[in-house]
Enzyme design. Structure first.
Site, PDB file in Angstrom:
ATOM      1  N   CYS A  62       0.838  -0.944   0.043  1.00 22.18           N
ATOM      2  CA  CYS A  62       0.023  -0.147  -0.163  1.00 22.18           C
ATOM      3  C   CYS A  62       1.030   1.344   0.166  1.00 22.18           C
ATOM      4  CB  CYS A  62      -0.920   0.148   1.288  1.00 22.18           C
ATOM      5  SG  CYS A  62      -2.207  -0.972   1.190  1.00 22.18           S
ATOM      6  N   HIS A 101      -0.984  -7.553  -6.981  1.00 22.70           N
ATOM      7  CA  HIS A 101       0.478  -7.448  -7.382  1.00 22.70           C
ATOM      8  C   HIS A 101       0.922  -8.840  -8.149  1.00 22.70           C
ATOM      9  CE1 HIS A 101       1.346 -10.381  -4.127  1.00 22.70           C
ATOM     10  NE2 HIS A 101       2.647 -10.323  -4.474  1.00 22.70           N
TER      11      HIS A 101
END
Length: 357
Positions: A73, A186
């Site tokens: 993040c 990801h």
């Protein structure tokens, strides 16, 4: 796309790929970090003619942290992560716990006369698709998929220039069932110092085919699948998504460009634009099969960097270990011991279910 490269506190490289030309990425990494680990050790298995990486430092890597401690993040306030900026579009950075690295230390020449050893020279990178922790690749807009594809092309080109690198492998793992250690959406990129076993097998088959027929094996298989049609899940002008006739996994789809190209950088603008809508459609069908997030691996097959590039045909292999809403496909005796896959779902049925999802 705007490309901005910075250095993290421990010297690792991070690159922002922004969709806005006015994005400012001058935030420093304010963490205190230890030096990155040395490269892993590669040990040769003479019985299979394969290299195995021994990377003991990965035993301590971050494992399923809560959302408020996610290292992928953005950094905001006193919450510092791998990404110093308070927001981002797509980010690529060197993995903090790499299986392969350019940081090479001295290594012994062999374990036994039959087991030579060499450094795990290469590189491992993390690709963050979005700063939204709760998103998924399937929830991205086509414009973001294009940014990701451009970032993968950039990194494939750059990593191919590193000394000793022989193959570039971008991939995404999704779901705890697959073994992910971070929930944030990801992917990763491995730059291997050898041509991988799977690719060597495929190249050998392609070489035999060209000697017999003069044709490109994958291109000929793709043409046959498009002509048959019963295993095609979706298609557009530039790409076809189909279940292979000899699929190993319960739900497995290849997404392939109609034009044979060796790797992602070789795709033209029209092909890159056309990929996103088709791939997002397939991912949403995966999630729709059982009305739940589908665990999967998305693996880009690219031609090696230096050899047999004319034999390759870029394609994305997407597959899941879920075979029913409450059942997973485990690699048990035949698969793990002998490498012989036994599929519980006929590929034609899998394609039918995906088309209906």
């Amino acid at each position: 796309m705007k490309r901005t490269q910075i250095e993290l506190a421990d010297g690792r490289e991070l690159i922002y790929f922004d969709e806005r030309d006015d994005a400012v990425r001058d935030q420093p990494d304010r963490r205190e970090l230890p030096p990155p680990p040395h490269a892993s050790q590669l040990r040769y298995d003479p019985l299979t003619d394969e290299w195995v990486a021994v990377a003991v430092h990965r035993q301590t890597r971050t494992f399923l942290p809560p959302a408020d401690q996610c290292p992928l993040c953005p950094s905001r306030g006193d919450r510092l992560s791998e990404i110093p900026a308070p927001d981002y579009d797509v980010v690529v950075f060197e993995n903090r716990f790499p299986s392969l690295s350019q940081r090479v230390a001295e290594e012994p020449a062999e374990i036994t006369p039959f087991t030579p050893v060499r450094p795990g020279r290469g590189k491992c990178e993390v690709v963050c698709f979005t700063d939204d922790h709760n998103a998924s690749f399937a929830s991205l807009p086509p414009s973001r998929v294009r940014t990701v594809l451009d970032a993968l092309a950039d990194r494939t080109t750059a990593l191919s220039e590193l000394p000793g690198v022989e193959q570039i492998f971008p991939f995404e793992n999704r779901g705890v069932e697959i073994g992910v250690t971070l929930h944030h959406p990801h992917g990763q990129i491995y730059a291997y110092p050898f041509v991988t076993p799977r690719t060597r097998t495929m190249l050998a088959a392609a070489r035999r085919h060209v000697e017999r027929t003069g044709g490109n094996l994958y291109a000929d298989v793709l043409a046959a699948e498009r002509a048959a049609g019963d295993r095609v899940v979706a298609s557009n002008e530039h790409w076809t998504a189909y279940v292979p006739a000899a699929a190993r996994w319960p739900f497995e789809v290849h997404v392939a460009p109609h034009r044979p190209v060796p790797d992602i950088p070789a795709l033209d603008d029209a092909e890159r634009d056309a990929f996103g809508p088709l791939y997002l459609d397939v991912l949403r069908r995966f999630d729709g099969l059982f009305d739940m997030p589908m665990p999967y691996i998305a693996a880009w097959h690219q031609a090696p960097v230096h050899v047999d590039r004319e034999l390759g045909h870029l394609h994305l292999q997407l597959f899941s270990i879920r075979r029913a809403k409450d059942k997973l496909k485990y690699l048990a005796g035949s698969e793990s011991g002998m490498g012989v896959f036994i599929n519980d779902i006929a590929p034609e049925r899998a394609a039918e279910l995906l088309r209906a999802a």
